[in-house]
Design a protein around this motif. Structure first.
Motif, PDB file in Angstrom:
ATOM      1  N   GLU A   4       0.864  -1.182   0.000  1.00  0.00           N
ATOM      2  CA  GLU A   4       0.000   0.000   0.000  1.00  0.00           C
ATOM      3  C   GLU A   4       0.900   1.232   0.000  1.00  0.00           C
ATOM      4  O   GLU A   4       1.693   1.423   0.926  1.00  0.00           O
ATOM      5  N   VAL A   5       0.810   2.040  -1.019  1.00  0.00           N
ATOM      6  CA  VAL A   5       1.617   3.257  -1.098  1.00  0.00           C
ATOM      7  C   VAL A   5       0.953   4.330  -0.235  1.00  0.00           C
ATOM      8  O   VAL A   5      -0.177   4.726  -0.497  1.00  0.00           O
ATOM      9  N   LEU A   6       1.655   4.781   0.794  1.00  0.00           N
ATOM     10  CA  LEU A   6       1.133   5.811   1.692  1.00  0.00           C
ATOM     11  C   LEU A   6       1.455   7.218   1.215  1.00  0.00           C
ATOM     12  O   LEU A   6       0.759   8.171   1.547  1.00  0.00           O
ATOM     13  N   PHE A   7       2.532   7.344   0.442  1.00  0.00           N
ATOM     14  CA  PHE A   7       2.975   8.653  -0.043  1.00  0.00           C
ATOM     15  C   PHE A   7       3.925   8.420  -1.202  1.00  0.00           C
ATOM     16  O   PHE A   7       4.722   7.488  -1.173  1.00  0.00           O
ATOM     17  N   LYS A   8       3.849   9.255  -2.227  1.00  0.00           N
ATOM     18  CA  LYS A   8       4.803   9.173  -3.328  1.00  0.00           C
ATOM     19  C   LYS A   8       5.008  10.566  -3.902  1.00  0.00           C
ATOM     20  O   LYS A   8       4.055  11.312  -4.099  1.00  0.00           O
ATOM     21  N   SER A   9       6.251  10.901  -4.145  1.00  0.00           N
ATOM     22  CA  SER A   9       6.608  12.161  -4.789  1.00  0.00           C
ATOM     23  C   SER A   9       7.787  11.880  -5.704  1.00  0.00           C
ATOM     24  O   SER A   9       8.742  11.211  -5.307  1.00  0.00           O
ATOM     25  N   GLU A  10       7.709  12.349  -6.925  1.00  0.00           N
ATOM     26  CA  GLU A  10       8.814  12.176  -7.870  1.00  0.00           C
ATOM     27  C   GLU A  10       8.931  13.436  -8.698  1.00  0.00           C
ATOM     28  O   GLU A  10       7.977  13.832  -9.366  1.00  0.00           O
ATOM     29  N   GLN A  11      10.084  14.092  -8.599  1.00  0.00           N
ATOM     30  CA  GLN A  11      10.297  15.314  -9.369  1.00  0.00           C
ATOM     31  C   GLN A  11      11.784  15.544  -9.569  1.00  0.00           C
ATOM     32  O   GLN A  11      12.601  15.091  -8.780  1.00  0.00           O
ATOM     33  N   THR A  12      12.119  16.234 -10.619  1.00  0.00           N
ATOM     34  CA  THR A  12      13.508  16.585 -10.889  1.00  0.00           C
ATOM     35  C   THR A  12      13.904  17.733  -9.967  1.00  0.00           C
ATOM     36  O   THR A  12      13.182  18.729  -9.867  1.00  0.00           O
ATOM     37  N   GLN A  13      15.027  17.559  -9.271  1.00  0.00           N
ATOM     38  CA  GLN A  13      15.548  18.592  -8.378  1.00  0.00           C
ATOM     39  C   GLN A  13      17.062  18.645  -8.527  1.00  0.00           C
ATOM     40  O   GLN A  13      17.686  17.691  -8.990  1.00  0.00           O
ATOM     41  N   SER A  14      17.647  19.734  -8.087  1.00  0.00           N
ATOM     42  CA  SER A  14      19.106  19.856  -8.133  1.00  0.00           C
ATOM     43  C   SER A  14      19.724  18.932  -7.076  1.00  0.00           C
ATOM     44  O   SER A  14      19.062  18.548  -6.106  1.00  0.00           O
ATOM     45  N   ILE A  35       9.511  11.512  10.953  1.00  0.00           N
ATOM     46  CA  ILE A  35       9.793  12.055   9.623  1.00  0.00           C
ATOM     47  C   ILE A  35       8.451  12.336   8.962  1.00  0.00           C
ATOM     48  O   ILE A  35       7.627  11.435   8.830  1.00  0.00           O
ATOM     49  N   THR A  36       8.227  13.597   8.577  1.00  0.00           N
ATOM     50  CA  THR A  36       7.001  13.963   7.885  1.00  0.00           C
ATOM     51  C   THR A  36       7.322  14.246   6.434  1.00  0.00           C
ATOM     52  O   THR A  36       8.209  15.047   6.130  1.00  0.00           O
ATOM     53  N   LEU A  37       6.619  13.562   5.540  1.00  0.00           N
ATOM     54  CA  LEU A  37       6.764  13.758   4.099  1.00  0.00           C
ATOM     55  C   LEU A  37       5.551  14.549   3.632  1.00  0.00           C
ATOM     56  O   LEU A  37       4.416  14.185   3.944  1.00  0.00           O
ATOM     57  N   ARG A  38       5.781  15.624   2.883  1.00  0.00           N
ATOM     58  CA  ARG A  38       4.682  16.478   2.458  1.00  0.00           C
ATOM     59  C   ARG A  38       4.922  16.951   1.037  1.00  0.00           C
ATOM     60  O   ARG A  38       6.019  17.384   0.691  1.00  0.00           O
ATOM     61  N   ALA A  39       3.892  16.863   0.207  1.00  0.00           N
ATOM     62  CA  ALA A  39       3.920  17.402  -1.153  1.00  0.00           C
ATOM     63  C   ALA A  39       2.502  17.833  -1.483  1.00  0.00           C
ATOM     64  O   ALA A  39       1.597  17.001  -1.569  1.00  0.00           O
ATOM     65  N   GLY A  40       2.288  19.134  -1.618  1.00  0.00           N
ATOM     66  CA  GLY A  40       0.945  19.648  -1.858  1.00  0.00           C
ATOM     67  C   GLY A  40       0.037  19.305  -0.689  1.00  0.00           C
ATOM     68  O   GLY A  40       0.372  19.545   0.461  1.00  0.00           O
TER      69      GLY A  40
END
Length: 93
Positions: A4-14, A35-40
């Protein structure tokens, strides 16, 4: 066991931006904080135990013998209801 995917973020960054994010994770692990993961609007907070399993993988995806996509993956794993055992030591240079 299904995943079960609880969170996913994938983006190009430096590289510098990625280092900052990894440093934040390292600081939280070192101080015993969650650890808190946040995107939008998406957010998940996780609290790794004192001794989670640390997995490091380097991979090449694509047809054999031809250029493909390279990746380095860092993963912390632990059972929701138990602490993980201590494993061997890893060195990263």
């Amino acid at each position: 066991m299904p995943e079960e995917v609880l969170f996913k973020s994938e983006q190009t960054q430096s590289r510098s931006e990625i280092a900052t994010l990894l440093r934040r994770v390292a600081d939280n692990l070192d101080s015993g904080e969650s650890i808190t993961l946040r995107a939008g609007a998406e957010e998940v907070t996780m609290d790794p135990p004192a001794n989670p399993t640390f997995e490091v993988k380097a991979e090449r995806e694509g047809p054999a013998g031809q250029p493909g996509e390279l990746s380095v993956e860092f993963e912390l794993e632990w059972d929701e209801d138990a602490s993980s055992d201590d494993g061997g030591s890893l060195e990263i240079e």
